[in-house]
Design a protein around this motif. Structure first.
Motif, mmCIF file in Angstrom:
data_model
loop_
_atom_site.group_PDB
_atom_site.id
_atom_site.type_symbol
_atom_site.label_atom_id
_atom_site.label_comp_id
_atom_site.label_asym_id
_atom_site.label_seq_id
_atom_site.Cartn_x
_atom_site.Cartn_y
_atom_site.Cartn_z
ATOM 1 N N GLU A 1 -4.536 -11.965 10.326
ATOM 2 C CA GLU A 1 -3.900 -12.769 9.282
ATOM 3 C C GLU A 1 -4.835 -12.972 8.094
ATOM 4 N N HIS A 2 -6.145 -13.042 8.350
ATOM 5 C CA HIS A 2 -7.095 -13.341 7.285
ATOM 6 C C HIS A 2 -7.714 -12.073 6.693
ATOM 7 N N ALA A 3 -7.710 -10.982 7.434
ATOM 8 C CA ALA A 3 -8.324 -9.745 6.946
ATOM 9 C C ALA A 3 -7.438 -9.110 5.875
ATOM 10 N N GLU A 4 -8.040 -8.739 4.748
ATOM 11 C CA GLU A 4 -7.303 -8.140 3.637
ATOM 12 C C GLU A 4 -7.949 -6.835 3.207
ATOM 13 N N MET A 5 -7.119 -5.962 2.623
ATOM 14 C CA MET A 5 -7.649 -4.733 2.055
ATOM 15 C C MET A 5 -7.009 -4.457 0.702
ATOM 16 N N GLU A 6 -7.752 -3.761 -0.141
ATOM 17 C CA GLU A 6 -7.276 -3.315 -1.444
ATOM 18 C C GLU A 6 -7.849 -1.925 -1.673
ATOM 19 N N VAL A 7 -7.062 -1.002 -2.196
ATOM 20 C CA VAL A 7 -7.526 0.371 -2.344
ATOM 21 C C VAL A 7 -6.888 1.011 -3.561
ATOM 22 N N ILE B 1 0.851 -1.177 0.000
ATOM 23 C CA ILE B 1 0.000 0.000 0.000
ATOM 24 C C ILE B 1 0.895 1.239 0.000
ATOM 25 N N ARG B 2 0.626 2.160 -0.893
ATOM 26 C CA ARG B 2 1.416 3.390 -0.988
ATOM 27 C C ARG B 2 0.500 4.602 -0.865
ATOM 28 N N ASP C 1 -7.125 26.994 -3.065
ATOM 29 C CA ASP C 1 -7.496 27.879 -1.954
ATOM 30 C C ASP C 1 -7.769 27.114 -0.666
ATOM 31 N N GLY C 2 -7.664 25.774 -0.701
ATOM 32 C CA GLY C 2 -7.856 24.962 0.502
ATOM 33 C C GLY C 2 -9.291 24.866 0.966
ATOM 34 N N ARG C 3 -10.249 25.214 0.108
ATOM 35 C CA ARG C 3 -11.642 25.252 0.537
ATOM 36 C C ARG C 3 -12.453 24.039 0.121
ATOM 37 N N SER C 4 -12.004 23.318 -0.898
ATOM 38 C CA SER C 4 -12.798 22.186 -1.382
ATOM 39 C C SER C 4 -11.913 20.979 -1.651
ATOM 40 N N LEU C 5 -12.540 19.809 -1.598
ATOM 41 C CA LEU C 5 -11.839 18.537 -1.781
ATOM 42 C C LEU C 5 -12.660 17.654 -2.693
ATOM 43 N N ARG C 6 -11.995 17.046 -3.677
ATOM 44 C CA ARG C 6 -12.661 16.072 -4.549
ATOM 45 C C ARG C 6 -12.001 14.715 -4.368
ATOM 46 N N ILE C 7 -12.831 13.679 -4.214
ATOM 47 C CA ILE C 7 -12.354 12.325 -3.934
ATOM 48 C C ILE C 7 -12.969 11.365 -4.942
ATOM 49 N N SER C 8 -12.167 10.424 -5.431
ATOM 50 C CA SER C 8 -12.690 9.365 -6.291
ATOM 51 C C SER C 8 -11.861 8.109 -6.066
ATOM 52 N N GLY C 9 -12.511 6.957 -6.205
ATOM 53 C CA GLY C 9 -11.762 5.718 -6.056
ATOM 54 C C GLY C 9 -12.607 4.587 -5.535
ATOM 55 N N ARG C 10 -11.917 3.551 -5.097
ATOM 56 C CA ARG C 10 -12.596 2.360 -4.592
ATOM 57 C C ARG C 10 -11.724 1.704 -3.528
ATOM 58 N N SER C 11 -12.361 0.978 -2.628
ATOM 59 C CA SER C 11 -11.638 0.206 -1.615
ATOM 60 C C SER C 11 -12.441 -1.045 -1.296
ATOM 61 N N ARG C 12 -11.733 -2.058 -0.838
ATOM 62 C CA ARG C 12 -12.383 -3.339 -0.534
ATOM 63 C C ARG C 12 -11.716 -3.969 0.685
ATOM 64 N N PHE C 13 -12.533 -4.496 1.575
ATOM 65 C CA PHE C 13 -12.048 -5.184 2.766
ATOM 66 C C PHE C 13 -12.723 -6.549 2.823
ATOM 67 N N ASP C 14 -11.932 -7.593 3.048
ATOM 68 C CA ASP C 14 -12.454 -8.959 3.106
ATOM 69 C C ASP C 14 -12.075 -9.616 4.422
ATOM 70 N N PRO D 1 -4.396 -6.510 -3.098
ATOM 71 C CA PRO D 1 -4.813 -6.910 -1.747
ATOM 72 C C PRO D 1 -3.631 -7.362 -0.878
ATOM 73 N N VAL D 2 -3.695 -6.972 0.396
ATOM 74 C CA VAL D 2 -2.645 -7.302 1.343
ATOM 75 C C VAL D 2 -3.294 -7.451 2.718
ATOM 76 N N SER D 3 -2.763 -8.347 3.525
ATOM 77 C CA SER D 3 -3.352 -8.570 4.842
ATOM 78 C C SER D 3 -3.058 -7.398 5.760
ATOM 79 N N LEU D 4 -3.954 -7.160 6.693
ATOM 80 C CA LEU D 4 -3.743 -6.087 7.665
ATOM 81 C C LEU D 4 -2.530 -6.388 8.536
ATOM 82 N N ARG D 5 -2.256 -7.648 8.782
ATOM 83 C CA ARG D 5 -1.066 -8.020 9.562
ATOM 84 C C ARG D 5 0.199 -7.581 8.841
#
Length: 211
Positions: free
Chosen positions: A95-101, A55-56, A110-123, A76-80
């Motif tokens: 050991e079994h919990a994984e995430m991918e993002v 994860i970077r 101007d630091g007033r607004s934020l735009r976000i796009s993407g996907r994440s998955r937890f198993d 995907p990579v385990s939380l451990r």
């Protein structure tokens, strides 16, 4: 100030985040800070483990006035493997919990607004939070994807397409909320595709199902 194309690297680094009695550990990780054309980049990368994609997380800050770019990707990579410890944020069986993002965010110049796009998955998440259930929630599968932009003062939130999957149960949402003078207005659209009762029951953690 760093000369152009210069990079500083710190490794291994262990990070501990504490907030209101909750703890999250990350590491070992590598921290890099460098200057590139037009900006300075700060990046934190998890250690590689068993062929999994690390994860970077990175931030690109422009040297001249302009938007700040954020990104996080990997798995995907385990939380451990990420260095999360047992009971961090109530998490168990790491050991079994994984995430991918794979997500990007842009902070306006101007630091007033934020735009976000993407996907994440937890198993295979296992979570113990007494406020949710008396017993641990096990084998959770959660996926979130979408696009949104917001004013950071809380005056406006716009969601183009939000998709949340809990097991086989899916939720789609879109719309906008605005706040002014202590009043909130907006329009929201929710869509929950029909799912078989067996799928809904299988997607519900057993700790939340009445005996």
């Amino acid at each position: 100030w760093l000369p152009a194309s210069t990079t500083l690297e710190l490794s291994p680094v262990h990070i501990t985040v504490r907030n209101e009695g909750q703890v999250l550990n990350i590491g070992p990780a590598t921290i890099r800070f460098g200057r590139e054309t037009g900006g300075a980049r700060f990046a934190v990368t998890s250690a590689a483990s068993d062929g999994a994609t690390p994860i970077r997380f990175d931030v690109l800050v422009p040297l001249a006035p302009g938007p700040v770019e954020f990104g996080v990707a990997g798995g995907p990579v385990s939380l451990r493997a990420l260095g999360v410890e047992e009971h961090d944020l109530g998490l168990e069986d790491l050991e079994h919990a994984e995430m991918e993002v794979n997500a990007r965010a842009t902070l306006s110049a101007d630091g007033r607004s934020l735009r976000i796009s993407g996907r994440s998955r937890f198993d295979d998440l296992s979570l113990y939070q007494p406020r949710l259930a008396r017993d641990p929630l096990r084998n959770l599968a959660l996926a979130v994807a979408g696009d949104a932009d917001m004013n950071l003062d809380g005056s406006r939130v716009h969601v183009d397409d939000l998709r949340v999957d809990v097991g086989k149960v899916k939720l789609h949402a879109a719309g906008e909320l605005a706040r002014e003078g202590g009043h909130a207005t907006g329009r929201l659209h929710f869509d929950v595709p029909l799912a078989a009762c067996s799928d809904m029951l299988a997607s519900t953690p057993t700790s939340l199902v009445p005996p």
